[in-house]
Motif scaffolding. Structure first.
Motif, mmCIF file in Angstrom:
data_model
loop_
_atom_site.group_PDB
_atom_site.id
_atom_site.type_symbol
_atom_site.label_atom_id
_atom_site.label_comp_id
_atom_site.label_asym_id
_atom_site.label_seq_id
_atom_site.Cartn_x
_atom_site.Cartn_y
_atom_site.Cartn_z
ATOM 1 N N LEU A 4 0.834 -1.213 0.000
ATOM 2 C CA LEU A 4 0.000 0.000 0.000
ATOM 3 C C LEU A 4 0.867 1.261 0.000
ATOM 4 C CD1 LEU A 4 -2.800 1.264 0.113
ATOM 5 C CD2 LEU A 4 -2.758 1.056 2.593
ATOM 6 N N ASP A 5 1.948 1.235 0.776
ATOM 7 C CA ASP A 5 2.858 2.387 0.783
ATOM 8 C C ASP A 5 3.429 2.626 -0.613
ATOM 9 O OD1 ASP A 5 2.591 3.004 3.441
ATOM 10 O OD2 ASP A 5 4.206 1.681 4.076
ATOM 11 N N ARG A 8 0.637 4.029 -2.863
ATOM 12 C CA ARG A 8 0.279 5.418 -2.548
ATOM 13 C C ARG A 8 1.424 6.372 -2.862
ATOM 14 N NH1 ARG A 8 -1.198 6.601 3.152
ATOM 15 N NH2 ARG A 8 -2.310 8.403 2.343
ATOM 16 N N PHE A 163 -13.993 -1.214 -1.577
ATOM 17 C CA PHE A 163 -15.043 -0.433 -0.914
ATOM 18 C C PHE A 163 -15.918 -1.326 -0.031
ATOM 19 C CE2 PHE A 163 -19.497 0.719 -0.871
ATOM 20 C CZ PHE A 163 -19.428 1.908 -0.159
ATOM 21 N N HIS A 165 -15.118 -3.930 1.444
ATOM 22 C CA HIS A 165 -14.316 -4.691 2.412
ATOM 23 C C HIS A 165 -14.537 -6.186 2.199
ATOM 24 C CE1 HIS A 165 -12.867 -1.708 5.614
ATOM 25 N NE2 HIS A 165 -13.181 -1.042 4.521
ATOM 26 N N ARG A 170 -7.344 -8.633 2.949
ATOM 27 C CA ARG A 170 -7.453 -7.513 3.885
ATOM 28 C C ARG A 170 -7.715 -6.239 3.093
ATOM 29 N NH1 ARG A 170 -4.882 -8.723 9.015
ATOM 30 N NH2 ARG A 170 -4.295 -6.574 9.368
ATOM 31 N N TYR A 171 -8.366 -5.294 3.735
ATOM 32 C CA TYR A 171 -8.761 -4.067 3.049
ATOM 33 C C TYR A 171 -7.560 -3.356 2.435
ATOM 34 C CZ TYR A 171 -10.269 0.688 2.251
ATOM 35 O OH TYR A 171 -10.509 1.901 1.672
ATOM 36 N N GLU A 172 -6.451 -3.279 3.211
ATOM 37 C CA GLU A 172 -5.298 -2.534 2.694
ATOM 38 C C GLU A 172 -4.685 -3.211 1.468
ATOM 39 O OE1 GLU A 172 -5.832 -3.565 5.715
ATOM 40 O OE2 GLU A 172 -4.059 -4.393 6.687
ATOM 41 N N LEU A 175 -7.060 -2.278 -1.314
ATOM 42 C CA LEU A 175 -6.856 -0.862 -1.650
ATOM 43 C C LEU A 175 -5.569 -0.697 -2.464
ATOM 44 C CD1 LEU A 175 -7.779 2.076 -1.324
ATOM 45 C CD2 LEU A 175 -6.496 2.184 0.805
ATOM 46 N N ASP B 236 -14.764 -1.076 10.113
ATOM 47 C CA ASP B 236 -15.892 -2.016 10.137
ATOM 48 C C ASP B 236 -16.686 -1.922 11.438
ATOM 49 O OD1 ASP B 236 -15.373 -2.974 7.651
ATOM 50 O OD2 ASP B 236 -14.304 -4.771 8.306
ATOM 51 N N ARG B 241 -19.747 4.630 10.733
ATOM 52 C CA ARG B 241 -19.718 4.011 9.409
ATOM 53 C C ARG B 241 -20.958 4.357 8.567
ATOM 54 N NH1 ARG B 241 -17.062 -0.608 7.132
ATOM 55 N NH2 ARG B 241 -17.731 -0.724 4.978
ATOM 56 N N TYR B 244 -20.390 7.339 6.551
ATOM 57 C CA TYR B 244 -19.477 7.096 5.422
ATOM 58 C C TYR B 244 -20.285 6.570 4.242
ATOM 59 C CZ TYR B 244 -15.769 4.891 2.645
ATOM 60 O OH TYR B 244 -14.945 4.505 1.614
ATOM 61 N N PRO B 272 -10.010 2.752 8.095
ATOM 62 C CA PRO B 272 -10.157 1.649 7.141
ATOM 63 C C PRO B 272 -8.936 0.741 7.022
ATOM 64 C CG PRO B 272 -11.025 3.675 6.200
ATOM 65 C CD PRO B 272 -10.345 4.059 7.480
ATOM 66 N N ILE B 273 -7.755 1.202 7.405
ATOM 67 C CA ILE B 273 -6.586 0.319 7.287
ATOM 68 C C ILE B 273 -5.989 -0.020 8.658
ATOM 69 C CG2 ILE B 273 -5.951 1.019 4.944
ATOM 70 C CD1 ILE B 273 -3.710 2.730 6.296
ATOM 71 N N TYR B 275 -6.223 -2.021 12.381
ATOM 72 C CA TYR B 275 -6.799 -3.160 13.097
ATOM 73 C C TYR B 275 -6.467 -3.009 14.581
ATOM 74 C CZ TYR B 275 -7.471 -5.084 8.481
ATOM 75 O OH TYR B 275 -7.879 -5.264 7.181
ATOM 76 N N GLY B 318 -2.665 10.684 -2.175
ATOM 77 C CA GLY B 318 -1.387 10.012 -2.353
ATOM 78 C C GLY B 318 -0.304 10.588 -1.460
ATOM 79 N N LYS B 319 0.831 9.931 -1.515
ATOM 80 C CA LYS B 319 2.015 10.454 -0.814
ATOM 81 C C LYS B 319 2.956 10.940 -1.903
ATOM 82 C CE LYS B 319 3.329 6.983 1.660
ATOM 83 N NZ LYS B 319 4.161 6.306 2.662
#
Lengths: 218, 367
Positions: A4-5, A8, A163, A165, A170-172, A175, B236, B241, B244, B272-273, B275, B318-319
């Motif tokens: 993900l990093d 992004r 979206f 999930h 996993r979500y990440e 994504l 979740d 939520r 959203y 969202p990311i 846990y 973004g980054k």
């Protein structure tokens, strides 16, 4: 660095660089090509017919409506769906606003976005299936056609999976896959038939203006 | 206090010695079972196991850290049953909590390591600096690296408390000047349980210890965290939520959306990311958690949360760093475009000249 990093950060940055280089290369390169000089006497100015042609060709000539109905309905569903998903989903708006330094604009509720995404994905799948099964379409379709369809479909599908999930990953991870598929799209746009997004307006204008000069009704 | 020596007591005996009733103890066991999403019957198993368990020796090493993990544990829940569980373990070495200092403190650590070799639980908070032979953090003249290796050798298991110990955390944030790393990057031959968070939720720390004492090593996720506490996504479980889903977001921290409790995604929430158990167990004895208090989740239980592009930047942004690369790309693209157009034009001219020459030649031939 996680997937993900990467997606992004460097992935997004490099894909945007390729997109920008590609767009400018193709647009500047095409627009600066010297056209043959037309020595015939113009029957009318080209500007008006050129502009008219840009809009007139959003809908086919009456004679062609029926034979192209599948493409018309599918094409409009796909393009309107893409517009809604890309420009009216809150996380996407934030992305554009951040990239372009624009103020954030109003977003739509997520259920409408999901509906638009589903219709977009369905129309893209229908186009691929038609290319594979229609005897004429199959003969005139090449790698670029299939690849462009699939490269457009991937961000829609991965975006919807992320979206929702969806518990397949996993979500990440979902994504990251979504972002990577968008980055693939960015790279593919200038190199493929998806570049029609850049050229459809100037090419319609150019053709309309040429016809206009010769007295053809546009 | 009973006549039995404190270190020989079981946890049940120690709790009773501290005035904890059977009812209170069972309530704690039921809450722990519930936290771990276990069936109600498991509370009895936990109670039975804890009742009989010998107070394990715990050596708590604090390295590159801010003491937030200890603060979280001791301040927010004391004097609750969770705090007393900590009282019931034999905490033989802990910088902040122990009375001894200097050589006495180090002697206590060495004695506990020798006496309980192979059986003690090693708790670590803080990352370990590796750069320049680890000189950036030392205790009693010993680098964190050397102390960790020495203490880990005789440990039954290691609990890395806090994101610094689990993943490097803030000390490892870019550009990581001390070469900070997580425990798991150094110790490879011992079971390691990561209890991440900056700081972790107190009841999760005690819950993990209770789970370890009751059932042994817990089931871990791919980041080495107990699934019982880190198996759920904040997004979740977030009570915001529905907002959203409806596309209703707070745009600033004091607008109408914020006052109405709308989703904090646009304000940089990393739910969202992330846990963690924040949205379910909450903090301060179940009072609230950051999102409920009006601030987005910063993803503090995730690796590299400090470098996710900014706490107040939405996840979808973004980054990208500076825009210089993109501006340069525009320049390069335009230059290539001009070059290809010039090449195209000269090609056109050459082709025209070639055609003209051929036509002229044909004309000559027909004359």
């Amino acid at each position: 660095m996680t997937l993900l990093d990467f997606a992004r950060g460097p992935g997004m940055q490099w894909s945007l660089i390729i997109l920008i280089v590609g767009i400018l290369w193709r647009v500047v390169g095409t627009l600066l090509l010297s056209a043959e000089k037309d020595y015939s006497q113009a029957r009318q100015g080209g500007t008006g017919p050129g502009i008219r042609a840009v809009f007139r060709r959003f809908w086919p000539h009456p004679e062609f409506v029926k034979p192209t109905l599948f493409h018309m309905v599918g094409g409009y569903t796909l393009h309107i769906g893409l517009f809604v998903v890309i420009f009216l989903f809150a996380p996407h708006i934030l992305w554009f606003a951040d990239l372009l330094g624009l103020p954030v604009w109003a977003n739509l509720p997520n259920n409408i976005i999901m509906l638009a995404g589903a219709l977009t994905a369905a129309s893209l799948v229908a186009f691929v299936l038609r290319r594979m099964t229609h005897p004429v379409m199959r003969r005139i379709s090449g790698f670029d056609d299939y690849a462009s369809n699939i490269v457009t479909l991937l961000p829609v599908v991965t975006g919807m999976l992320a979206f929702a999930h969806t518990p397949i990953a996993r979500y990440e991870t979902l994504l990251a896959l979504h972002l990577l598929s968008v980055e693939l799209l960015f790279v593919w746009i200038p190199l493929s038939k998806l570049a029609h997004a850049l050229f459809f307006i100037p090419s319609r204008y150019q053709l309309g203006a040429a016809f206009g000069r010769r007295g053809v009704k546009v | 206090m009973t006549s039995k020596k404190r270190q020989d007591m079981t946890i049940g005996e120690a709790l009773r010695a501290n005035g904890v009733s059977r009812r209170g103890f069972l309530k704690f066991c039921a809450a722990t079972a519930s936290l771990m999403a276990l069936p109600p019957g498991a509370a009895t198993a936990i109670a039975a196991a804890l009742e009989k368990a010998k107070r394990p020796s715990v050596i708590w090493l604090s390295f590159q850290e801010c003491t937030g993990c200890t603060e979280s544990l001791t301040r927010s829940h004391s004097p609750s049953i969770e705090g007393l569980i900590f009282d019931a373990i034999s905490l033989d070495y802990h910088h902040t909590l122990q009375a001894a200092a200097g050589h006495g403190a180090e002697a206590a650590r060495e004695e506990a390591m020798k006496e309980h070799h192979g059986k003690y639980i090693l708790v670590v908070d803080g990352s370990i600096p590796m750069k320049d032979d680890g000189v950036y953090s030392t205790i009693a003249g010993m680098t964190n690296l050397a102390m960790l290796k020495e203490a880990a050798a005789g440990a039954a298991a290691i609990v890395a408390v806090g994101t610094c110990a689990a993943y490097g955390g803030l000390p490892a944030a870019d550009p990581n000047p001390t070469g900070a790393v997580a425990v798991s990057e150094i110790i490879k031959d011992k079971p390691i349980i990561n209890v991440s968070g900056c700081p972790p939720i107190p009841v999760v720390i005690t819950g993990v210890l209770a789970q370890f004492l009751t059932f042994g090593l817990p089931e871990l996720d791919d980041l080495g965290r107990p699934k019982a506490f880190y198996g759920q996504n904040i997004h979740d479980r977030c009570y915001r939520r529905p907002f959203y889903e409806r596309g209703q977001f707070a745009e600033t921290f004091d607008d109408e959306g914020a006052k109405k409790g709308w989703c904090l995604y646009k304000l940089g929430c990393k739910g969202p990311i992330t846990y963690n158990a924040c949205a379910t167990t909450k903090w301060n004895e179940g009072t609230s958690f950051p999102i409920q208090s009006g601030h987005g989740c910063i993803g503090c239980s995730e690796p590299d949360f400090w470098d996710m592009g900014g706490f107040y930047k939405a996840l979808s942004q973004g980054k990208l760093g500076s825009a210089e690369g993109l501006a340069a790309a525009a320049g390069i693209g335009a230059a290539i475009g001009i070059g290809s157009a010039l090449l195209g034009s000269s090609g056109q001219k050459a082709a025209k000249a070639e055609i003209k020459a051929k036509l002229d030649k044909d004309m000559e031939a027909t004359k």
